[in-house]
Design a protein around this motif. Structure first.
Motif, PDB file in Angstrom:
ATOM      1  N   ARG A   1       0.823  -1.209   0.000  1.00 21.75           N
ATOM      2  CA  ARG A   1       0.000   0.000   0.000  1.00 21.75           C
ATOM      3  C   ARG A   1       0.862   1.267   0.000  1.00 21.75           C
ATOM      4  O   ARG A   1       0.380   2.348   0.310  1.00 21.75           O
ATOM      5  CB  ARG A   1      -0.908   0.018   1.237  1.00 21.75           C
ATOM      6  N   GLY A   2       2.130   1.125  -0.366  1.00 19.68           N
ATOM      7  CA  GLY A   2       3.035   2.273  -0.322  1.00 19.68           C
ATOM      8  C   GLY A   2       3.187   2.961  -1.662  1.00 19.68           C
ATOM      9  O   GLY A   2       2.280   2.949  -2.496  1.00 19.68           O
ATOM     10  N   ALA A   3       4.353   3.562  -1.876  1.00 18.73           N
ATOM     11  CA  ALA A   3       4.663   4.250  -3.132  1.00 18.73           C
ATOM     12  C   ALA A   3       5.397   3.286  -4.065  1.00 18.73           C
ATOM     13  O   ALA A   3       5.485   2.085  -3.784  1.00 18.73           O
ATOM     14  CB  ALA A   3       5.511   5.493  -2.848  1.00 18.73           C
ATOM     15  N   PHE A   4       5.934   3.832  -5.169  1.00 19.51           N
ATOM     16  CA  PHE A   4       6.652   3.008  -6.141  1.00 19.51           C
ATOM     17  C   PHE A   4       8.098   3.478  -6.267  1.00 19.51           C
ATOM     18  O   PHE A   4       8.379   4.676  -6.262  1.00 19.51           O
ATOM     19  CB  PHE A   4       5.994   3.105  -7.515  1.00 19.51           C
ATOM     20  N   VAL A   5       9.010   2.525  -6.394  1.00 16.49           N
ATOM     21  CA  VAL A   5      10.403   2.794  -6.754  1.00 16.49           C
ATOM     22  C   VAL A   5      10.846   1.676  -7.688  1.00 16.49           C
ATOM     23  O   VAL A   5      10.736   0.497  -7.346  1.00 16.49           O
ATOM     24  CB  VAL A   5      11.326   2.849  -5.514  1.00 16.49           C
ATOM     25  N   GLY A   6      11.315   2.060  -8.859  1.00 16.49           N
ATOM     26  CA  GLY A   6      11.761   1.063  -9.823  1.00 16.49           C
ATOM     27  C   GLY A   6      10.675   0.109 -10.265  1.00 16.49           C
ATOM     28  O   GLY A   6      10.936  -1.052 -10.568  1.00 16.49           O
ATOM     29  N   GLY A   7       9.442   0.584 -10.277  1.00 17.65           N
ATOM     30  CA  GLY A   7       8.320  -0.246 -10.706  1.00 17.65           C
ATOM     31  C   GLY A   7       7.785  -1.158  -9.630  1.00 17.65           C
ATOM     32  O   GLY A   7       6.796  -1.872  -9.858  1.00 17.65           O
ATOM     33  N   LYS A   8       8.410  -1.174  -8.445  1.00 19.39           N
ATOM     34  CA  LYS A   8       7.947  -2.043  -7.364  1.00 19.39           C
ATOM     35  C   LYS A   8       7.314  -1.201  -6.266  1.00 19.39           C
ATOM     36  O   LYS A   8       7.829  -0.145  -5.902  1.00 19.39           O
ATOM     37  CB  LYS A   8       9.111  -2.859  -6.796  1.00 19.39           C
ATOM     38  N   ARG A   9       6.220  -1.686  -5.730  1.00 24.15           N
ATOM     39  CA  ARG A   9       5.490  -0.923  -4.734  1.00 24.15           C
ATOM     40  C   ARG A   9       5.896  -1.343  -3.323  1.00 24.15           C
ATOM     41  O   ARG A   9       6.055  -2.521  -3.014  1.00 24.15           O
ATOM     42  CB  ARG A   9       3.987  -1.110  -4.907  1.00 24.15           C
ATOM     43  N   GLY A  10       6.044  -0.327  -2.474  1.00 25.46           N
ATOM     44  CA  GLY A  10       6.401  -0.590  -1.086  1.00 25.46           C
ATOM     45  C   GLY A  10       5.176  -0.747  -0.200  1.00 25.46           C
ATOM     46  O   GLY A  10       4.063  -0.993  -0.674  1.00 25.46           O
ATOM     47  N   ASP A  11       5.385  -0.606   1.101  1.00 26.10           N
ATOM     48  CA  ASP A  11       4.337  -0.819   2.093  1.00 26.10           C
ATOM     49  C   ASP A  11       3.927   0.497   2.741  1.00 26.10           C
ATOM     50  O   ASP A  11       4.624   1.514   2.630  1.00 26.10           O
ATOM     51  CB  ASP A  11       4.827  -1.784   3.182  1.00 26.10           C
ATOM     52  N   LEU A  12       2.801   0.450   3.440  1.00 25.69           N
ATOM     53  CA  LEU A  12       2.357   1.573   4.259  1.00 25.69           C
ATOM     54  C   LEU A  12       2.609   1.211   5.716  1.00 25.69           C
ATOM     55  O   LEU A  12       2.129   0.186   6.207  1.00 25.69           O
ATOM     56  CB  LEU A  12       0.862   1.835   4.039  1.00 25.69           C
ATOM     57  N   ARG A  13       3.396   2.040   6.400  1.00 25.83           N
ATOM     58  CA  ARG A  13       3.712   1.810   7.805  1.00 25.83           C
ATOM     59  C   ARG A  13       2.980   2.844   8.659  1.00 25.83           C
ATOM     60  O   ARG A  13       3.207   4.046   8.516  1.00 25.83           O
ATOM     61  CB  ARG A  13       5.219   1.880   8.043  1.00 25.83           C
ATOM     62  N   ALA A  14       2.086   2.341   9.517  1.00 28.85           N
ATOM     63  CA  ALA A  14       1.265   3.203  10.365  1.00 28.85           C
ATOM     64  C   ALA A  14       1.795   3.171  11.799  1.00 28.85           C
ATOM     65  O   ALA A  14       1.825   2.115  12.428  1.00 28.85           O
ATOM     66  CB  ALA A  14      -0.192   2.747  10.331  1.00 28.85           C
ATOM     67  N   LYS A  15       2.221   4.337  12.283  1.00 32.64           N
ATOM     68  CA  LYS A  15       2.699   4.440  13.663  1.00 32.64           C
ATOM     69  C   LYS A  15       1.527   4.820  14.560  1.00 32.64           C
ATOM     70  O   LYS A  15       0.874   5.844  14.347  1.00 32.64           O
ATOM     71  CB  LYS A  15       3.804   5.484  13.770  1.00 32.64           C
ATOM     72  N   LEU A  16       1.277   3.986  15.576  1.00 38.00           N
ATOM     73  CA  LEU A  16       0.136   4.212  16.460  1.00 38.00           C
ATOM     74  C   LEU A  16       0.405   5.385  17.396  1.00 38.00           C
ATOM     75  O   LEU A  16       1.498   5.528  17.940  1.00 38.00           O
ATOM     76  CB  LEU A  16      -0.166   2.953  17.272  1.00 38.00           C
ATOM     77  N   VAL A  17      -0.631   6.190  17.571  1.00 34.99           N
ATOM     78  CA  VAL A  17      -0.579   7.299  18.514  1.00 34.99           C
ATOM     79  C   VAL A  17      -1.824   7.191  19.398  1.00 34.99           C
ATOM     80  O   VAL A  17      -2.937   7.522  18.957  1.00 34.99           O
ATOM     81  CB  VAL A  17      -0.553   8.662  17.800  1.00 34.99           C
TER      82      VAL A  17
END
Length: 311
Positions: free
Chosen positions: A266-282
């Motif tokens: 659920r993240g962004a793209f770099v080199g055509g591959k998508r990363g993750d979304l990291r949610a820090k709890l508050v």
């Protein structure tokens, strides 16, 4: 009309070979006939500059010129009794008969100049017409550059955006799915029109705007996720915004602020591959004070005090 090749190139007599070459490059590009059509004075100056470099750009010719054995056109000097150059030499002649190729000796002075780079961009394969001939150069149009601001969602999902140039033209730019910040999209033939040649290209640099929720870190996105005290203590499912829409995430029991939960892909793209979304709890208290929660916290602190910090 100046007849000293040093003066024509605007360099001193002690100038190095690199300084002479640099001066010639600058003047040749500024004075090229194809950029100054129907300007005879500029054409003549261009011929004189070219002829000057034919002398000074060749170490042997420059040595002979400095010694006075050849004139500014490369002709052997003929001396009259009592000294002095014959008419047409350095003393009185000048560049009036110079051709684009320079004086006798052809193009030797240009052997270490990248003529394709210097003249090729004007078309015609770098050919240079004889003096007095009408210019037949073709010139490719210049590339134009622009910056297009897009949202993170546009970069991830792809879209079409319209951009307007300073000349009033508008273009629809297709943003590919997974576009990166700083990526340049080339639109061929959409630049400045050529002169007897093809048009240049439009180079559109993408800039991803700062997002109010997500921060880009490489291929990943990070965010702060507020959670209530009950959800932090008891666990539960909470809605989480993502660039693709809201999804449900499970909060483990006993979660603390600072804990990071990951949503894969659920993240962004770099080199055509998508990363993750990291949610820090508050862990977040209610905006309005709750008497029951306050009473419970007081009783719990009196009954079972604990200190999460280290003294």
């Amino acid at each position: 009309m100046a007849s000293d090749p040093y003066k024509e190139l605007g360099v001193s007599r002690g100038a190095s070979a690199d300084e002479i070459k640099k001066a010639f490059r600058k003047l040749a590009k500024e004075l090229h006939p194809d950029t100054h059509p129907d300007q005879p004075a500029t054409l003549e100056r261009f011929k004189r500059v070219t002829a000057a470099f034919d002398i000074l750009g060749d170490a042997e010719k420059r040595k002979k010129f400095d010694a006075g054995t050849i004139d500014s056109q490369g002709h052997e000097q003929q001396y009259r009794p009592g000294g002095g150059a014959r008419p047409g030499g350095f003393g009185t002649g000048g560049f009036s008969g110079a051709r684009y190729e320079g004086g006798p000796g052809g193009r030797a002075a240009f052997d270490d100049i990248d003529l394709e780079e210097l003249f090729g961009r004007f078309g015609g394969g770098g050919a240079r017409p004889n003096a007095g001939a009408k210019s037949t150069f073709s010139a490719r149009g210049q590339d134009v550059r622009a910056t297009l601001d897009i949202s993170l969602e546009d970069a991830i999902g792809g879209t079409t955006r319209r951009i307007q140039f300073s000349d009033g033209r508008t273009l629809d730019v297709t943003i590919p799915k997974g576009a990166a910040d700083g990526q340049v999209i080339r639109l061929r033939g959409q630049g400045a029109p050529g002169r007897g040649g093809e048009a240049g290209d439009a180079l559109i640099e993408l800039k991803i705007a700062v997002h109010p929720v997500f921060k880009i870190e490489g291929a990943d996105l990070t965010m702060d996720l507020p959670v209530s005290v009950p959800d932090a203590v008891l666990g539960g499912k909470v809605p989480v915004p993502t660039p693709d829409g809201t999804v449900s995430m499970t909060i483990p029991k006993g979660s603390n602020s600072g804990a990071v939960l990951r949503l894969k892909g659920r993240g962004a793209f770099v080199g055509g591959k998508r990363g993750d979304l990291r949610a820090k709890l508050v862990v977040t208290l209610p905006e309005t004070p709750d008497e029951a929660l306050t009473k419970f916290a007081q009783e719990w602190r009196d009954r079972q005090p604990y200190r999460p910090w280290r003294s």
